[in-house]
Scaffold this motif. Structure first.
Motif, short mmCIF file in Angstrom:
data_model
loop_
_atom_site.label_atom_id
_atom_site.label_comp_id
_atom_site.label_asym_id
_atom_site.label_seq_id
_atom_site.Cartn_x
_atom_site.Cartn_y
_atom_site.Cartn_z
N GLY A 32 -9.32 -105.90 -31.50
CA GLY A 32 -10.77 -105.71 -32.06
C GLY A 32 -11.02 -106.78 -33.15
N GLY A 33 -12.24 -106.63 -33.79
CA GLY A 33 -12.49 -107.55 -34.83
C GLY A 33 -13.49 -106.97 -35.86
N GLY A 34 -14.22 -107.50 -36.66
CA GLY A 34 -14.95 -107.13 -37.67
C GLY A 34 -14.39 -106.72 -38.85
N GLY A 35 -15.15 -105.80 -39.76
CA GLY A 35 -14.62 -105.61 -41.08
C GLY A 35 -13.77 -104.30 -40.98
N ALA A 36 -13.54 -103.66 -42.21
CA ALA A 36 -12.65 -102.61 -42.34
C ALA A 36 -12.77 -101.49 -41.72
CB ALA A 36 -12.33 -102.16 -43.92
N PHE A 37 -14.26 -101.20 -41.32
CA PHE A 37 -14.86 -100.04 -40.96
C PHE A 37 -15.43 -100.23 -39.53
CE2 PHE A 37 -15.96 -99.74 -45.44
CZ PHE A 37 -15.46 -98.53 -45.66
N ALA A 38 -15.02 -101.51 -38.99
CA ALA A 38 -15.13 -101.60 -37.60
C ALA A 38 -14.60 -100.73 -36.55
CB ALA A 38 -14.91 -102.99 -37.02
N PRO A 39 -13.29 -100.01 -36.76
CA PRO A 39 -12.92 -99.29 -35.85
C PRO A 39 -13.28 -97.88 -35.74
CG PRO A 39 -11.13 -100.24 -37.39
CD PRO A 39 -12.24 -100.68 -37.74
N LEU A 40 -14.08 -97.60 -36.84
CA LEU A 40 -14.94 -96.30 -36.66
C LEU A 40 -16.10 -96.24 -35.17
CD1 LEU A 40 -15.86 -95.97 -40.43
CD2 LEU A 40 -13.91 -94.62 -39.14
N ARG A 41 -16.32 -97.49 -34.87
CA ARG A 41 -17.34 -97.73 -33.71
C ARG A 41 -16.54 -97.69 -32.57
NH1 ARG A 41 -19.25 -101.17 -37.69
NH2 ARG A 41 -18.70 -103.08 -36.54
N ASP A 42 -15.13 -97.58 -32.57
CA ASP A 42 -14.56 -97.91 -31.47
C ASP A 42 -13.99 -96.36 -30.87
OD1 ASP A 42 -12.31 -98.34 -29.38
OD2 ASP A 42 -11.79 -100.33 -30.47
N ARG A 43 -14.42 -95.93 -29.66
CA ARG A 43 -13.71 -94.87 -29.27
C ARG A 43 -12.26 -94.73 -28.89
NH1 ARG A 43 -17.50 -94.13 -23.85
NH2 ARG A 43 -17.13 -96.25 -23.93
N VAL A 44 -11.51 -95.95 -28.55
CA VAL A 44 -10.33 -95.91 -28.56
C VAL A 44 -9.70 -95.61 -29.81
CG1 VAL A 44 -8.37 -97.23 -27.84
CG2 VAL A 44 -10.55 -97.40 -26.65
N TRP A 45 -10.16 -95.95 -30.96
CA TRP A 45 -9.56 -95.60 -32.34
C TRP A 45 -9.60 -94.23 -32.54
CZ3 TRP A 45 -11.65 -93.90 -36.94
CH2 TRP A 45 -10.86 -93.98 -38.01
N TRP A 46 -10.61 -93.57 -32.24
CA TRP A 46 -10.73 -92.21 -32.40
C TRP A 46 -9.77 -91.31 -31.61
CZ3 TRP A 46 -13.17 -90.22 -36.47
CH2 TRP A 46 -14.05 -91.05 -36.93
N ALA A 47 -9.43 -91.95 -30.47
CA ALA A 47 -8.17 -91.39 -29.63
C ALA A 47 -7.07 -91.33 -30.47
CB ALA A 47 -8.03 -92.08 -28.30
N ALA A 48 -6.72 -92.45 -31.30
CA ALA A 48 -5.69 -92.54 -32.04
C ALA A 48 -5.56 -91.62 -33.15
CB ALA A 48 -5.51 -94.05 -32.63
N VAL A 49 -6.88 -91.35 -33.60
CA VAL A 49 -7.06 -90.23 -34.78
C VAL A 49 -6.69 -88.95 -34.48
CG1 VAL A 49 -8.66 -89.44 -36.31
CG2 VAL A 49 -8.87 -91.72 -35.94
N ALA A 50 -7.03 -88.66 -33.00
CA ALA A 50 -6.83 -87.32 -32.34
C ALA A 50 -5.34 -87.32 -32.30
CB ALA A 50 -7.57 -87.20 -30.99
N LEU A 51 -4.70 -88.27 -31.49
CA LEU A 51 -3.13 -88.07 -31.58
C LEU A 51 -2.50 -87.82 -32.79
CD1 LEU A 51 -2.68 -91.07 -29.18
CD2 LEU A 51 -2.31 -88.66 -28.50
N ASN A 52 -2.94 -88.54 -33.94
CA ASN A 52 -2.36 -88.23 -35.27
C ASN A 52 -2.69 -86.82 -35.68
OD1 ASN A 52 -0.94 -90.72 -35.62
ND2 ASN A 52 -3.08 -91.68 -36.42
N GLY A 53 -3.68 -86.45 -35.41
CA GLY A 53 -4.18 -85.08 -35.64
C GLY A 53 -3.24 -83.93 -34.88
N VAL A 54 -3.24 -84.29 -33.96
CA VAL A 54 -2.17 -83.47 -32.87
C VAL A 54 -0.77 -83.29 -33.44
CG1 VAL A 54 -1.14 -83.02 -30.61
CG2 VAL A 54 -3.63 -83.65 -30.81
N GLY A 55 -0.29 -84.50 -33.86
CA GLY A 55 1.03 -84.73 -34.57
C GLY A 55 1.13 -83.93 -35.82
N ALA A 56 0.13 -83.98 -36.68
CA ALA A 56 0.03 -83.15 -37.91
C ALA A 56 0.00 -81.70 -37.62
CB ALA A 56 -1.35 -83.73 -38.73
N LEU A 57 -1.01 -81.16 -36.80
CA LEU A 57 -0.93 -79.86 -36.10
C LEU A 57 0.50 -79.34 -35.67
CD1 LEU A 57 -2.69 -77.41 -35.94
CD2 LEU A 57 -3.23 -78.16 -33.61
N LEU A 58 0.96 -80.02 -35.05
CA LEU A 58 2.25 -79.55 -34.46
C LEU A 58 3.51 -79.39 -35.61
CD1 LEU A 58 2.39 -81.63 -30.96
CD2 LEU A 58 1.76 -79.24 -31.19
#
Length: 342
Positions: A32-58
Protein backbone atom coordinates in the motif's frame (compact mmCIF):
# COMPACT_ATOMS: atom_id res chain seq x y z
CA UNK A 1 -12.40 -31.90 26.99
CA UNK A 2 -11.18 -30.50 30.31
CA UNK A 3 -11.11 -26.77 30.95
CA UNK A 4 -7.30 -26.84 31.08
CA UNK A 5 -7.01 -28.51 27.66
CA UNK A 6 -9.60 -26.10 26.25
CA UNK A 7 -7.64 -23.10 27.52
CA UNK A 8 -4.46 -24.42 25.90
CA UNK A 9 -6.26 -25.01 22.58
CA UNK A 10 -7.85 -21.57 22.62
CA UNK A 11 -4.52 -19.96 23.46
CA UNK A 12 -2.81 -21.66 20.52
CA UNK A 13 -5.60 -20.69 18.10
CA UNK A 14 -5.44 -17.14 19.47
CA UNK A 15 -1.69 -17.00 18.75
CA UNK A 16 -2.32 -18.25 15.20
CA UNK A 17 -4.97 -15.56 14.67
CA UNK A 18 -2.61 -12.85 15.94
CA UNK A 19 0.16 -14.15 13.64
CA UNK A 20 -2.17 -14.19 10.61
CA UNK A 21 -3.30 -10.65 11.39
CA UNK A 22 0.32 -9.49 11.58
CA UNK A 23 1.13 -11.11 8.23
CA UNK A 24 -1.82 -9.34 6.58
CA UNK A 25 -0.80 -6.04 8.17
CA UNK A 26 2.73 -6.39 6.86
CA UNK A 27 1.46 -7.18 3.36
CA UNK A 28 -0.77 -4.09 3.42
CA UNK A 29 2.19 -1.98 4.52
CA UNK A 30 4.45 -3.44 1.82
CA UNK A 31 1.99 -3.05 -1.06
CA UNK A 32 0.00 0.00 0.00
CA UNK A 33 0.88 3.66 0.12
CA UNK A 34 -0.41 6.98 1.33
CA UNK A 35 -0.39 8.45 4.80
CA UNK A 36 -0.92 7.03 8.23
CA UNK A 37 -4.69 6.66 7.73
CA UNK A 38 -4.50 5.10 4.25
CA UNK A 39 -5.05 1.54 5.60
CA UNK A 40 -8.49 2.59 6.84
CA UNK A 41 -9.62 2.59 3.20
CA UNK A 42 -8.23 -0.90 2.54
CA UNK A 43 -10.63 -3.82 3.02
CA UNK A 44 -7.71 -6.23 3.41
CA UNK A 45 -6.47 -4.21 6.38
CA UNK A 46 -9.85 -4.55 8.05
CA UNK A 47 -9.48 -8.30 7.66
CA UNK A 48 -6.28 -8.02 9.70
CA UNK A 49 -8.14 -6.03 12.35
CA UNK A 50 -10.80 -8.75 12.44
CA UNK A 51 -8.14 -11.44 12.89
CA UNK A 52 -6.59 -9.51 15.77
CA UNK A 53 -10.05 -9.11 17.31
CA UNK A 54 -10.65 -12.85 17.07
CA UNK A 55 -7.27 -13.47 18.69
CA UNK A 56 -8.13 -11.12 21.56
CA UNK A 57 -11.55 -12.71 22.08
CA UNK A 58 -10.10 -16.23 22.14
CA UNK A 59 -7.42 -15.06 24.59
CA UNK A 60 -10.08 -13.71 26.95
CA UNK A 61 -12.07 -16.97 26.76
CA UNK A 62 -8.86 -18.94 27.38
CA UNK A 63 -8.21 -16.86 30.49
CA UNK A 64 -11.73 -17.70 31.70
CA UNK A 65 -11.10 -21.43 31.20
CA UNK A 66 -7.53 -21.80 32.43
CA UNK A 67 -4.92 -20.29 34.75
CA UNK A 68 -3.28 -17.00 33.81
CA UNK A 69 0.19 -18.47 34.42
CA UNK A 70 -0.41 -20.89 31.52
CA UNK A 71 -2.44 -18.78 29.08
CA UNK A 72 -0.23 -15.68 29.11
CA UNK A 73 3.06 -17.45 28.20
CA UNK A 74 1.35 -19.33 25.36
CA UNK A 75 0.52 -15.99 23.78
CA UNK A 76 4.23 -15.47 23.15
CA UNK A 77 4.10 -18.24 20.54
CA UNK A 78 2.69 -15.65 18.11
CA UNK A 79 6.24 -14.81 17.07
CA UNK A 80 7.17 -18.43 16.43
CA UNK A 81 3.96 -19.20 14.53
CA UNK A 82 4.34 -16.15 12.29
CA UNK A 83 7.58 -17.32 10.64
CA UNK A 84 6.38 -20.62 9.10
CA UNK A 85 2.99 -19.09 8.33
CA UNK A 86 4.66 -16.26 6.38
CA UNK A 87 6.78 -18.79 4.47
CA UNK A 88 3.67 -20.82 3.64
CA UNK A 89 1.20 -18.05 2.85
CA UNK A 90 3.28 -15.29 1.27
CA UNK A 91 6.50 -17.15 0.37
CA UNK A 92 8.68 -15.17 2.78
CA UNK A 93 11.26 -17.35 4.41
CA UNK A 94 13.13 -16.23 7.50
CA UNK A 95 16.83 -16.83 7.94
CA UNK A 96 18.56 -18.59 10.79
CA UNK A 97 19.16 -15.32 12.65
CA UNK A 98 15.46 -14.45 12.54
CA UNK A 99 14.54 -17.90 13.86
CA UNK A 100 17.02 -17.64 16.74
CA UNK A 101 15.77 -14.19 17.62
CA UNK A 102 12.12 -15.25 17.50
CA UNK A 103 12.72 -18.31 19.68
CA UNK A 104 14.76 -16.29 22.19
CA UNK A 105 12.11 -13.55 22.39
CA UNK A 106 9.29 -16.06 22.83
CA UNK A 107 11.19 -18.09 25.43
CA UNK A 108 12.22 -15.06 27.46
CA UNK A 109 8.74 -13.59 27.37
CA UNK A 110 7.13 -16.89 28.35
CA UNK A 111 9.43 -17.25 31.34
CA UNK A 112 8.86 -13.66 32.42
CA UNK A 113 5.09 -14.02 32.30
CA UNK A 114 5.17 -17.38 34.05
CA UNK A 115 7.12 -15.86 36.94
CA UNK A 116 4.86 -12.82 37.33
CA UNK A 117 2.55 -13.23 40.31
CA UNK A 118 -0.96 -11.84 40.37
CA UNK A 119 -2.58 -10.15 43.33
CA UNK A 120 -6.27 -9.77 43.99
CA UNK A 121 -7.82 -7.72 41.19
CA UNK A 122 -9.01 -4.25 42.03
CA UNK A 123 -9.98 -1.19 40.03
CA UNK A 124 -7.77 1.83 39.65
CA UNK A 125 -9.10 4.95 41.29
CA UNK A 126 -9.92 8.04 39.23
CA UNK A 127 -6.62 9.90 39.90
CA UNK A 128 -4.62 6.73 39.20
CA UNK A 129 -6.39 6.26 35.89
CA UNK A 130 -5.67 9.83 34.85
CA UNK A 131 -2.01 9.60 35.83
CA UNK A 132 -1.58 6.28 34.01
CA UNK A 133 -3.32 7.59 30.90
CA UNK A 134 -1.27 10.80 30.89
CA UNK A 135 2.09 9.06 31.36
CA UNK A 136 1.27 6.43 28.75
CA UNK A 137 0.09 9.01 26.21
CA UNK A 138 3.24 11.04 26.76
CA UNK A 139 5.47 7.97 26.27
CA UNK A 140 3.60 6.87 23.13
CA UNK A 141 3.68 10.38 21.64
CA UNK A 142 7.39 10.77 22.40
CA UNK A 143 8.32 7.47 20.77
CA UNK A 144 6.17 8.24 17.74
CA UNK A 145 7.81 11.67 17.39
CA UNK A 146 11.30 10.21 17.70
CA UNK A 147 10.50 7.53 15.12
CA UNK A 148 9.06 9.92 12.56
CA UNK A 149 11.44 12.86 13.02
CA UNK A 150 14.70 11.53 14.40
CA UNK A 151 15.27 8.02 13.00
CA UNK A 152 16.20 7.35 9.38
CA UNK A 153 16.90 3.61 9.36
CA UNK A 154 13.64 1.76 8.56
CA UNK A 155 14.45 -1.16 10.88
CA UNK A 156 15.16 1.08 13.89
CA UNK A 157 12.17 3.29 13.12
CA UNK A 158 9.88 0.25 12.97
CA UNK A 159 11.09 -1.04 16.33
CA UNK A 160 10.50 2.35 17.97
CA UNK A 161 7.00 2.54 16.50
CA UNK A 162 6.32 -1.07 17.53
CA UNK A 163 7.48 -0.22 21.04
CA UNK A 164 5.00 2.66 21.14
CA UNK A 165 2.27 0.31 19.89
CA UNK A 166 3.20 -2.24 22.56
CA UNK A 167 2.90 0.41 25.26
CA UNK A 168 -0.52 1.44 23.95
CA UNK A 169 -1.77 -2.15 23.83
CA UNK A 170 -0.37 -2.91 27.29
CA UNK A 171 -2.05 0.11 28.87
CA UNK A 172 -5.29 -0.77 27.07
CA UNK A 173 -5.07 -4.23 28.67
CA UNK A 174 -4.68 -2.61 32.10
CA UNK A 175 -7.78 -0.48 31.55
CA UNK A 176 -9.71 -3.51 30.32
CA UNK A 177 -8.82 -5.22 33.59
CA UNK A 178 -9.85 -2.26 35.75
CA UNK A 179 -13.12 -1.77 33.81
CA UNK A 180 -13.96 -5.46 34.21
CA UNK A 181 -13.47 -5.18 37.98
CA UNK A 182 -15.32 -1.84 38.39
CA UNK A 183 -18.18 -2.58 35.98
CA UNK A 184 -20.75 -3.00 38.73
CA UNK A 185 -19.93 0.38 40.27
CA UNK A 186 -20.69 2.28 37.06
CA UNK A 187 -17.46 4.35 37.22
CA UNK A 188 -16.08 3.08 33.96
CA UNK A 189 -16.39 6.04 31.59
CA UNK A 190 -12.72 7.06 31.82
CA UNK A 191 -11.65 3.46 31.40
CA UNK A 192 -13.79 2.92 28.31
CA UNK A 193 -12.48 6.09 26.67
CA UNK A 194 -8.91 5.08 27.51
CA UNK A 195 -9.44 1.61 26.03
CA UNK A 196 -10.75 3.08 22.77
CA UNK A 197 -7.93 5.64 22.49
CA UNK A 198 -5.05 3.29 23.30
CA UNK A 199 -6.41 0.41 21.23
CA UNK A 200 -6.80 2.67 18.17
CA UNK A 201 -3.36 4.22 18.70
CA UNK A 202 -1.75 0.80 19.08
CA UNK A 203 -3.40 -0.50 15.90
CA UNK A 204 -2.28 2.47 13.77
CA UNK A 205 1.24 2.52 15.24
CA UNK A 206 1.71 -1.21 14.71
CA UNK A 207 0.57 -0.82 11.10
CA UNK A 208 3.08 1.99 10.58
CA UNK A 209 5.79 -0.18 12.14
CA UNK A 210 5.46 -2.77 9.36
CA UNK A 211 6.09 -0.22 6.59
CA UNK A 212 9.42 -1.04 4.94
CA UNK A 213 10.65 -3.17 7.84
CA UNK A 214 9.52 -6.74 7.22
CA UNK A 215 7.51 -8.86 9.62
CA UNK A 216 9.61 -10.34 12.40
CA UNK A 217 11.18 -7.35 14.20
CA UNK A 218 7.97 -5.24 14.57
CA UNK A 219 5.85 -8.25 15.50
CA UNK A 220 8.31 -9.44 18.14
CA UNK A 221 8.60 -5.95 19.61
CA UNK A 222 4.83 -5.51 19.92
CA UNK A 223 4.40 -9.05 21.30
CA UNK A 224 7.07 -8.51 23.96
CA UNK A 225 6.30 -4.89 24.89
CA UNK A 226 2.56 -5.40 25.34
CA UNK A 227 2.60 -7.90 28.27
CA UNK A 228 5.79 -6.43 29.74
CA UNK A 229 4.16 -3.00 30.07
CA UNK A 230 1.04 -4.59 31.54
CA UNK A 231 3.20 -6.52 34.03
CA UNK A 232 5.11 -3.37 35.03
CA UNK A 233 1.86 -1.51 35.63
CA UNK A 234 0.52 -4.50 37.57
CA UNK A 235 3.59 -4.52 39.83
CA UNK A 236 3.54 -0.77 40.45
CA UNK A 237 -0.21 -0.14 40.74
CA UNK A 238 -1.86 -3.50 41.49
CA UNK A 239 0.66 -4.81 44.01
CA UNK A 240 1.71 -7.82 41.92
CA UNK A 241 5.05 -9.49 42.61
CA UNK A 242 7.29 -12.10 41.01
CA UNK A 243 6.88 -15.64 42.27
CA UNK A 244 9.47 -17.40 44.47
CA UNK A 245 10.81 -14.24 46.07
CA UNK A 246 14.34 -13.13 45.29
CA UNK A 247 15.12 -16.20 43.19
CA UNK A 248 12.03 -15.59 41.06
CA UNK A 249 13.00 -11.95 40.59
CA UNK A 250 16.49 -12.94 39.42
CA UNK A 251 15.05 -15.52 37.03
CA UNK A 252 12.57 -12.96 35.69
CA UNK A 253 15.39 -10.51 35.01
CA UNK A 254 17.28 -13.28 33.20
CA UNK A 255 14.22 -14.01 31.07
CA UNK A 256 13.94 -10.30 30.27
CA UNK A 257 17.57 -10.31 29.11
CA UNK A 258 16.90 -13.34 26.89
CA UNK A 259 13.83 -11.64 25.35
CA UNK A 260 15.81 -8.44 24.78
CA UNK A 261 18.60 -10.46 23.15
CA UNK A 262 16.06 -11.99 20.78
CA UNK A 263 14.83 -8.55 19.80
CA UNK A 264 18.40 -7.42 19.19
CA UNK A 265 18.98 -10.40 16.90
CA UNK A 266 15.82 -9.62 14.95
CA UNK A 267 16.78 -5.97 14.52
CA UNK A 268 20.32 -6.95 13.51
CA UNK A 269 18.94 -9.37 10.94
CA UNK A 270 16.73 -6.64 9.52
CA UNK A 271 19.61 -4.14 9.36
CA UNK A 272 21.63 -6.72 7.44
CA UNK A 273 18.72 -7.18 5.04
CA UNK A 274 18.62 -3.41 4.50
CA UNK A 275 22.33 -3.33 3.67
CA UNK A 276 21.92 -6.23 1.25
CA UNK A 277 18.94 -4.51 -0.35
CA UNK A 278 20.90 -1.28 -0.77
CA UNK A 279 23.83 -3.16 -2.31
CA UNK A 280 21.49 -4.94 -4.73
CA UNK A 281 19.82 -1.76 -5.87
CA UNK A 282 16.69 -1.92 -3.76
CA UNK A 283 15.71 -5.54 -4.38
CA UNK A 284 13.73 -7.27 -1.58
CA UNK A 285 15.55 -7.94 1.67
CA UNK A 286 16.10 -11.20 3.50
CA UNK A 287 12.57 -11.55 4.86
CA UNK A 288 10.88 -10.20 1.79
CA UNK A 289 10.67 -6.55 2.79
CA UNK A 290 11.62 -3.90 0.28
CA UNK A 291 15.18 -2.70 0.14
CA UNK A 292 16.16 0.79 1.13
CA UNK A 293 16.80 1.94 -2.41
CA UNK A 294 13.84 2.07 -4.72
CA UNK A 295 15.39 3.60 -7.83
CA UNK A 296 17.31 1.65 -10.46
CA UNK A 297 21.07 1.71 -10.20
CA UNK A 298 22.80 4.02 -12.73
CA UNK A 299 25.49 2.19 -14.68
CA UNK A 300 28.72 4.18 -15.11
CA UNK A 301 29.92 5.07 -18.60
CA UNK A 302 33.04 3.30 -19.92
CA UNK A 303 36.28 5.26 -19.39
CA UNK A 304 36.96 5.34 -23.14
CA UNK A 305 34.21 5.79 -25.69
CA UNK A 306 34.07 3.18 -28.48
CA UNK A 307 34.75 5.75 -31.20
CA UNK A 308 37.98 6.72 -29.52
CA UNK A 309 39.36 3.24 -30.09
CA UNK A 310 39.15 3.46 -33.93
CA UNK A 311 42.35 3.83 -35.89
CA UNK A 312 42.76 6.44 -38.50
CA UNK A 313 43.61 5.05 -42.01
CA UNK A 314 46.06 6.71 -44.43
CA UNK A 315 47.12 5.70 -47.91
CA UNK A 316 50.77 5.35 -48.89
CA UNK A 317 52.33 4.75 -52.29
CA UNK A 318 53.62 1.21 -52.85
CA UNK A 319 56.89 0.16 -54.41
CA UNK A 320 57.63 1.29 -58.00
CA UNK A 321 56.36 -0.91 -60.74
CA UNK A 322 59.00 -3.49 -61.63
CA UNK A 323 59.64 -7.11 -61.96
CA UNK A 324 58.97 -7.71 -58.30
CA UNK A 325 56.28 -5.07 -57.86
CA UNK A 326 54.38 -5.39 -61.09
CA UNK A 327 50.72 -4.98 -60.60
CA UNK A 328 51.08 -3.65 -57.08
CA UNK A 329 49.12 -0.56 -56.39
CA UNK A 330 48.84 1.67 -53.38
CA UNK A 331 49.19 -0.08 -50.04
CA UNK A 332 47.02 0.66 -47.03
CA UNK A 333 48.88 1.17 -43.79
CA UNK A 334 47.00 1.83 -40.54
CA UNK A 335 48.43 4.56 -38.43
CA UNK A 336 47.43 4.65 -34.74
CA UNK A 337 46.72 8.10 -33.48
CA UNK A 338 45.96 9.23 -29.94
CA UNK A 339 42.27 9.23 -28.98
CA UNK A 340 40.39 12.46 -29.35
CA UNK A 341 39.99 14.32 -26.08
CA UNK A 342 37.65 17.27 -26.18
Amino acid sequence: MSSLALSVLLSLVSAVAYAAGAIVQERVAATGGGGAFAPLRDRVWWAAVALNGVGALLHVVALACGPLSLVQPLGALTIVFALPMAALLVRRRAGATAWRGAVMAATGLSGLLALTGHATSHALRGPEQLVLAGVALGAVALLALVATAGVRRPAVRSVVLAGAAGIAFGVASVFIKTVAVAWTSGAVLVGLVAIAVFAAAGTLLSQAAYRGAGLTAPLATVTVANPVVAAVVGITLFGERFRYGTAGTVLALGCAVVAAGGLVLLVTERLGAERDGAADGGRPGADGGPGTAGAPVARPLPPVLPLERLDRVTFATGNPVGPRGAGRGPTVRPVRTPPFRP
